[in-house]
Design an enzyme around this catalytic site. Structure first.
Site, PDB file in Angstrom:
ATOM      1  N   TYR A  81       0.907  -1.154   0.032  1.00 52.12           N
ATOM      2  CA  TYR A  81       0.010  -0.154  -0.007  1.00 52.12           C
ATOM      3  C   TYR A  81       0.859   1.482  -0.015  1.00 52.12           C
ATOM      4  CZ  TYR A  81      -3.574  -3.516   1.304  1.00 52.12           C
ATOM      5  OH  TYR A  81      -4.535  -4.655   1.466  1.00 52.12           O
ATOM      6  N   HIS A 151       0.723 -11.931   1.559  1.00 49.09           N
ATOM      7  CA  HIS A 151      -0.378 -11.090   0.594  1.00 49.09           C
ATOM      8  C   HIS A 151      -0.780 -11.889  -0.298  1.00 49.09           C
ATOM      9  CE1 HIS A 151      -1.341  -6.512  -0.163  1.00 49.09           C
ATOM     10  NE2 HIS A 151      -2.257  -7.416  -0.196  1.00 49.09           N
ATOM     11  N   SER A 230     -12.757  -5.440   0.911  1.00 49.77           N
ATOM     12  CA  SER A 230     -13.639  -4.977  -0.154  1.00 49.77           C
ATOM     13  C   SER A 230     -15.038  -5.552   0.293  1.00 49.77           C
ATOM     14  CB  SER A 230     -13.228  -5.513  -1.430  1.00 49.77           C
ATOM     15  OG  SER A 230     -12.120  -4.808  -1.724  1.00 49.77           O
ATOM     16  N   PRO A 231     -15.667  -5.177   1.556  1.00 50.59           N
ATOM     17  CA  PRO A 231     -16.644  -5.801   1.736  1.00 50.59           C
ATOM     18  C   PRO A 231     -17.588  -4.966   1.272  1.00 50.59           C
ATOM     19  CG  PRO A 231     -15.861  -4.784   3.823  1.00 50.59           C
ATOM     20  CD  PRO A 231     -14.720  -4.748   2.601  1.00 50.59           C
ATOM     21  N   LEU A 232     -17.511  -3.754   0.809  1.00 50.31           N
ATOM     22  CA  LEU A 232     -18.559  -2.869   0.279  1.00 50.31           C
ATOM     23  C   LEU A 232     -18.419  -2.686  -1.275  1.00 50.31           C
ATOM     24  CD1 LEU A 232     -18.405  -0.157   2.927  1.00 50.31           C
ATOM     25  CD2 LEU A 232     -20.225  -1.818   2.602  1.00 50.31           C
ATOM     26  N   ARG A 234     -15.816  -2.503  -3.138  1.00 42.18           N
ATOM     27  CA  ARG A 234     -14.870  -1.432  -3.357  1.00 42.18           C
ATOM     28  C   ARG A 234     -15.526  -0.081  -3.472  1.00 42.18           C
ATOM     29  NH1 ARG A 234     -12.149  -5.588  -7.638  1.00 42.18           N
ATOM     30  NH2 ARG A 234     -11.161  -6.669  -6.005  1.00 42.18           N
ATOM     31  N   PHE A 236     -18.906   0.100  -4.649  1.00 44.95           N
ATOM     32  CA  PHE A 236     -20.149   0.101  -5.254  1.00 44.95           C
ATOM     33  C   PHE A 236     -21.216  -0.145  -4.656  1.00 44.95           C
ATOM     34  CE2 PHE A 236     -20.942  -0.932  -9.872  1.00 44.95           C
ATOM     35  CZ  PHE A 236     -22.046  -0.581  -9.891  1.00 44.95           C
TER      36      PHE A 236
END
Length: 352
Positions: A81, A151, A230-232, A234, A236
């Site tokens: 990151y 990772h 990414s539970p949302l 990303r 959307f």
């Protein structure tokens, strides 16, 4: 738990935050059987320095501080990151300096970042794991890493060597728990046989369901916690989404398949149906999506990312949302197989 009416926040998003009497009453969950316990919702910091446009350090620090105030204890970063510069880990280290012993810091190794033109190159050689770990300790300004993830699985390095090296770091007191990211059942079993894997991190949401078939059964059999990233979807699964062409080139949503013409319209229609269900319950669609994940098992702790303290508070409040069997059935009806479009281009797709 009382919900406020919807009012614009500083991002132009709508705010529908819960306002608990005790803002630090976030429930805790156990991630696996190795003793790791954290708040039911964590915070992913990737978007504070990469993938979603230019970074905002002060906004990131403010968001991390707000997360701590609300009872968040799991903070997720990675060498990647900061593209090897340590920028993301340094940001997190500075932000938690005043309460380091109250939180769990997770970071990751596994990429070869020496050549920017070869983004995605992997390196999990034991000597590289140790090098990255020492860098992460320095960047985070800490004496131990709570969770150290591989990772991505490196096909050129036996997972037994990876697990053995992390096990040595744990014995030396530099790391507390061993984690894997985007690993399949065979890799998980082989790693776990060498040193206990405490937690697996992989994409999972109402948009992305692949882990339900083979991965979740294995981690539950072995007593491994699960952290969905990414539970949302990303971004959307929020009230602010636009077609791929309207995002800048340094925002991954400009090339993500789910935002491309054809897929975008299908996914938008699904989100509108989810939003209608959420509004009927007096909550935001983001809270519906996070509550759905939490309802999939007590061993799950999602790590939604955000740069906004306002959105952070909304996400954390999802831990207090209860979905009925009817709600869960309706969500599966709206998205029986997840979103339209692959989560990564073929060349970036993890190989399970």
């Amino acid at each position: 738990m009382t919900f406020r009416s919807r009012v614009p926040n500083v991002d132009g998003m709508t705010e529908r935050n819960t306002n608990p009497t005790n803002p630090t009453d976030l429930p805790h969950r156990r991630l696996g059987t190795q003793g790791l316990e954290v708040g039911a919702i964590g915070l992913g910091t990737m978007g504070m320095t990469m993938a979603y446009g230019a970074g905002d350090e002060q906004g990131g620090i403010a968001t991390i501080h707000r997360a701590h105030e609300l009872g968040v204890t799991l903070f997720d970063t990675a060498e990647l990151y900061g593209m090897g510069t340590g920028s993301n880990e340094q940001l997190l280290g500075r932000a938690v300096k005043g309460f380091r012993d109250e939180v769990v810091i997770a970071t990751k190794f596994g990429f070869d970042l020496t050549d920017p033109s070869k983004l995605g190159a992997l390196d999990s050689r034991p000597e590289h794991i140790r090098e990255v770990t020492e860098n992460s300790l320095r960047y985070l300004d800490t004496d131990r890493i709570d969770v150290l993830y591989q990772h991505r699985v490196d096909p050129n390095v036996p997972i037994e060597d990876v697990a053995g090296t992390v096990g040595e770091l744990i014995a030396e007191g530099k790391v507390r728990y061993f984690g894997l990211s985007e690993a399949g059942p065979d890799i998980i079993r082989r790693a776990h046989a060498v040193h206990p894997v405490s937690v697996l991190q992989t994409e999972y949401s109402v948009f992305e369901r692949a882990v339900e078939v083979d991965v979740l059964p294995v981690v539950r059999e072995l007593g491994i916690g699960f952290v969905p990233y990414s539970p949302l979807g990303r971004g959307f699964l929020t009230s602010a989404v636009k077609p791929a062409a309207e995002y800048p080139a340094d925002d991954m949503r400009s090339w993500d398949e789910r935002w491309q013409p054809g897929n975008y319209e299908k996914n938008l229609a699904a989100v509108r149906e989810l939003t209608a269900l959420a509004e009927a319950k007096g909550i935001a669609v983001t809270q519906l999506a996070l509550a759905w994940l939490l309802a999939q098992g007590e061993d799950i702790v999602p790590i939604p990312g955000t740069r906004s303290p306002h959105r952070l508070a909304e996400n954390v409040a999802a831990a207090h949302v209860t979905l009925t069997p009817g709600d869960l059935a309706r969500i599966r009806e709206i998205l029986p197989r997840g979103a339209a479009g692959s989560r990564y281009p073929e060349g970036m797709m993890p190989n399970w």
